[in-house]
Write a protein that holds these residues in place. Structure first.
Motif, PDB file in Angstrom:
ATOM      1  N   LEU A  78     -13.177  -3.444   5.668  1.00 12.09           N
ATOM      2  CA  LEU A  78     -12.809  -4.817   5.302  1.00 12.09           C
ATOM      3  C   LEU A  78     -11.349  -4.874   4.864  1.00 12.09           C
ATOM      4  O   LEU A  78     -10.615  -5.810   5.223  1.00 12.09           O
ATOM      5  CB  LEU A  78     -13.723  -5.339   4.195  1.00 12.09           C
ATOM      6  N   GLN A  79     -10.919  -3.870   4.095  1.00  8.07           N
ATOM      7  CA  GLN A  79      -9.516  -3.817   3.675  1.00  8.07           C
ATOM      8  C   GLN A  79      -8.600  -3.605   4.881  1.00  8.07           C
ATOM      9  O   GLN A  79      -7.515  -4.199   4.966  1.00  8.07           O
ATOM     10  CB  GLN A  79      -9.305  -2.692   2.656  1.00  8.07           C
TER      11      GLN A  79
ATOM     12  N   LYS B  46      -9.237  -4.544   7.959  1.00  9.84           N
ATOM     13  CA  LYS B  46      -9.212  -5.794   8.713  1.00  9.84           C
ATOM     14  C   LYS B  46      -8.212  -6.769   8.103  1.00  9.84           C
ATOM     15  O   LYS B  46      -7.449  -7.436   8.816  1.00  9.84           O
ATOM     16  CB  LYS B  46     -10.607  -6.408   8.728  1.00  9.84           C
ATOM     17  N   ALA B  47      -8.200  -6.835   6.773  1.00  4.63           N
ATOM     18  CA  ALA B  47      -7.280  -7.751   6.096  1.00  4.63           C
ATOM     19  C   ALA B  47      -5.826  -7.313   6.270  1.00  4.63           C
ATOM     20  O   ALA B  47      -4.953  -8.138   6.566  1.00  4.63           O
ATOM     21  CB  ALA B  47      -7.633  -7.828   4.613  1.00  4.63           C
ATOM     22  N   SER B  48      -5.565  -6.019   6.092  1.00  7.77           N
ATOM     23  CA  SER B  48      -4.182  -5.551   6.240  1.00  7.77           C
ATOM     24  C   SER B  48      -3.687  -5.732   7.667  1.00  7.77           C
ATOM     25  O   SER B  48      -2.500  -6.005   7.900  1.00  7.77           O
ATOM     26  CB  SER B  48      -4.055  -4.094   5.804  1.00  7.77           C
TER      27      SER B  48
ATOM     28  N   MET C  90      -4.545  -8.206   9.582  1.00  6.66           N
ATOM     29  CA  MET C  90      -4.263  -9.637   9.755  1.00  6.66           C
ATOM     30  C   MET C  90      -2.842  -9.997   9.325  1.00  6.66           C
ATOM     31  O   MET C  90      -2.256 -10.948   9.845  1.00  6.66           O
ATOM     32  CB  MET C  90      -5.270 -10.468   8.954  1.00  6.66           C
TER      33      MET C  90
ATOM     34  N   SER D  28      -1.730  -2.613  -1.141  1.00  7.11           N
ATOM     35  CA  SER D  28      -2.810  -3.386  -0.524  1.00  7.11           C
ATOM     36  C   SER D  28      -4.093  -3.258  -1.338  1.00  7.11           C
ATOM     37  O   SER D  28      -4.597  -2.150  -1.554  1.00  7.11           O
ATOM     38  CB  SER D  28      -3.037  -2.879   0.914  1.00  7.11           C
ATOM     39  N   TYR D  29      -4.593  -4.382  -1.786  1.00  8.54           N
ATOM     40  CA  TYR D  29      -5.859  -4.471  -2.522  1.00  8.54           C
ATOM     41  C   TYR D  29      -5.895  -3.573  -3.764  1.00  8.54           C
ATOM     42  O   TYR D  29      -6.868  -2.880  -4.021  1.00  8.54           O
ATOM     43  CB  TYR D  29      -7.039  -4.175  -1.590  1.00  8.54           C
TER      44      TYR D  29
ATOM     45  N   ILE E  57      -0.567  -7.221  -1.287  1.00  5.55           N
ATOM     46  CA  ILE E  57      -1.793  -7.863  -0.801  1.00  5.55           C
ATOM     47  C   ILE E  57      -2.840  -7.730  -1.905  1.00  5.55           C
ATOM     48  O   ILE E  57      -3.111  -6.622  -2.363  1.00  5.55           O
ATOM     49  CB  ILE E  57      -2.304  -7.195   0.493  1.00  5.55           C
TER      50      ILE E  57
ATOM     51  N   GLU F 185      -8.383 -15.927   4.609  1.00  5.03           N
ATOM     52  CA  GLU F 185      -9.771 -15.529   4.391  1.00  5.03           C
ATOM     53  C   GLU F 185     -10.196 -14.573   5.495  1.00  5.03           C
ATOM     54  O   GLU F 185      -9.713 -14.663   6.624  1.00  5.03           O
ATOM     55  CB  GLU F 185     -10.702 -16.745   4.453  1.00  5.03           C
ATOM     56  N   LEU F 186     -11.107 -13.665   5.146  1.00  3.19           N
ATOM     57  CA  LEU F 186     -11.769 -12.856   6.164  1.00  3.19           C
ATOM     58  C   LEU F 186     -13.011 -13.588   6.629  1.00  3.19           C
ATOM     59  O   LEU F 186     -13.731 -14.175   5.820  1.00  3.19           O
ATOM     60  CB  LEU F 186     -12.165 -11.492   5.597  1.00  3.19           C
TER      61      LEU F 186
ATOM     62  N   THR G 288      -7.595 -13.907  -0.008  1.00  2.00           N
ATOM     63  CA  THR G 288      -6.599 -12.863  -0.219  1.00  2.00           C
ATOM     64  C   THR G 288      -5.211 -13.494  -0.136  1.00  2.00           C
ATOM     65  O   THR G 288      -4.977 -14.393   0.668  1.00  2.00           O
ATOM     66  CB  THR G 288      -6.739 -11.759   0.851  1.00  2.00           C
TER      67      THR G 288
END
Length: 367
Positions: free
Chosen positions: A24-25, A27-29, A31, A152-153, A220, A293-294, A355
Motif C-alpha cells: 500500500l505504501q 502504491k502511494a509512493s 502515485m 514516505s509514511y 509523504i 486517496e488510494l 495522504t
C-alpha cells in the motif's frame, strides 16, 4: 513507553514482515513518483554538485527503500547524460530508529548494485550507502551535507505519546480509545496537536541545518481533510482498531485496564496545520502541496480482501508496540478482528484515508 527503543517495522521477510506487507505504501509512493523525481531533477540541475547527498528518513527495511533510491539515481544519471557531463557520486543516508532491521537492507545491496550496473553501459555509478540510526526528531547529519531529503509514511508518527494524555496518577484520560475518537475528551485532540507542533517544528529546524541552501524535501504522510479531528479516514481506522481490541476485552483475552492505558504515537494533521507550522518555523518555503486517496480494492495478487490487506499492513507497523504492551498471544486474533471490521464497514460506507505529499525548499539566507 519508550518509542525510540520499542517501535520498529516488523523485521525480516516472513509473511507478517513489513517487507511483505508494504505494498500500500509502495502504491502511494508510485502515485507521486513524478513529484519526487521532478524535485530531485530540479535540485541537481540548479546546484550541479559533484557529490549529491540524499537521505531517506524512516527508510524501514522492505524493498520500497532501494526502489526509490534506484529511481532517484536513474533520474540524475539521465540528466547528466543529457547535459553531456559526468554524473555525480551519490551519498545515500538511510535513516530509521535504532531498532530498525537495517541488516535486511544491507543484504539486498549486492543485487541492488548489480541491477544499477546492468541498467547502463557506463557501469555502476559511484554510490555510497550507509545506515544512520536515530530519531529524525533529533539531529542526524552534519551541517549542509544534504541536497535532498525524502520521507514516505513516517512523519505521522510522533516522537512519543503526548504526555498530556495522562493525569497526575499516570492514567490515560482517553479511556477505551487508543487515538482520537468521538468519545475522547477535547483535551485529547489538543494534546495530540501540541505534540505534532513540537515534533514537526523540530523536524523542520533540524533538517534546515543539514540541507544546503535551496535544498529540498519531499514528505509523504497521512493526514485528514479539515480541522475536525474525527473523520471517516485515518482517524476512523484507529477507531476500528480500538473496537478490535475491545472485542478481546469482552472475550477475556485482554484486561480492560490494558486497553485504557494504550495510546498510539500517531497524528494525522490537516493541510492548514502543516502549512501554519511551516510558516511559523520559517526555515522552508512550500513549493508544492497535494492530497490524494488510494482506491479501496481487494489485493487480488495476494488473495486478500481490502480489510485483511490493511490489517496486515498495520500489523507489520504496530506489532512491536502491541506485543510489548499486550503480549504476543493476541496478535493473530486482534488483526483477524480488525480486517473483518474494516471489510464490514466499507460494505456499508467508504472509508477514505488521505495522504499528503509536500515539497519544501530551504530558504536562502536573508530571504
Amino acid at each position: 513507553m519508550d518509542v525510540e527503543k520499542i517501535f520498529h517495522m516488523k523485521e525480516g521477510v516472513d509473511e507478517t514482515s513489513y517487507a511483505k506487507n508494504s505494498s500500500l505504501q509502495k502504491k502511494a509512493s508510485d502515485m507521486v513518483k513524478h513529484i519526487t523525481l521532478e524535485t530531485i531533477q530540479e535540485i541537481y540541475v540548479t546546484t550541479a554538485p559533484k557529490s549529491l547527498g540524499i537521505a531517506d528518513l524512516g527508510c524501514s527495511s522492505g524493498p520500497n527503500t532501494l526502489s526509490t533510491i534506484k529511481d532517484i539515481v536513474d533520474t540524475v544519471e539521465r540528466e547528466s547524460r543529457k547535459k553531456l557531463c559526468a554524473s555525480p557520486e551519490f551519498r545515500v543516508y538511510l535513516n530509521d530508529l535504532p531498532t530498525n532491521d537495517f541488516n535486511t537492507i544491507f543484504k539486498a545491496l549486492p543485487d541492488f548494485y548489480k541491477e544499477l550496473k546492468n541498467g547502463t553501459s557506463d557501469g555502476c555509478p559511484s554510490i555510497f550507502i550507509a545506515g544512520y540510526p536515530g530519531s529524525f526528531y533529533g539531529r542526524i547529519f552534519p551541517n549542509n551535507c544534504l541536497h535532498f531529503i525524502y520521507s514516505s509514511y513516517s512523519l505521522h508518527w510522533l516522537s512519543k505519546v503526548p504526555p498530556a494524555l495522562y493525569d497526575e496518577e499516570g492514567k490515560s484520560i482517553n479511556k477505551g480509545n487508543i487515538y482520537i475518537s468521538k468519545s475522547s475528551p477535547s483535551q485529547v485532540s489538543q494534546a495530540y496537536f501540541r505534540q505534532f507542533q513540537e515534533d514537526f517544528s523540530s523536524f523542520l529546524r533540524l533538517r534546515s541545518e543539514e540541507l544546503i541552501e535551496g535544498g529540498r524535501m519531499v514528505l509523504i504522510l497521512l493526514g485528514r481533510r479539515d480541522l475536525d479531528h474525527v473523520d471517516r479516514g485515518n482517524t476512523y481506522l484507529w477507531e476500528l482498531f480500538s473496537r478490535s481490541v475491545a472485542v478481546l476485552v469482552t472475550q477475556g483475552e485482554v484486561e480492560e485496564e490494558k486497553l485504557d492505558s494504550y495510546d498510539v504515537h500517531f497524528y494525522a494533521p490537516c493541510k492548514d496545520e502543516i502549512e501554519d507550522e511551516v510558516k511559523r518555523e520559517g526555515s522552508f518555503e512550500m513549493d508544492r502541496f497535494e492530497m490524494f486517496e488510494l482506491e479501496v480494492e481487494d489485493d487480488k495478487e495476494g488473495g486478500l480482501s481490502y480489510g485483511s490487506a490493511v490489517a496486515m499492513t498495520v500489523r507489520a507497523i504496530q506489532e512491536s508496540m502491541i506485543a510489548h504492551h499486550f503480549g504476543e498471544g493476541i496478535l493473530d486474533g486482534l488483526f483477524e478482528n480488525y480486517g473483518r471490521m474494516i471489510d464490514e464497514e466499507i460494505a456499508k460506507e467508504e472509508i477514505r484515508p488521505i495522504t499528503f505529499v509536500l515539497v519544501l525548499k530551504k530558504r536562502m539566507i536573508g530571504s
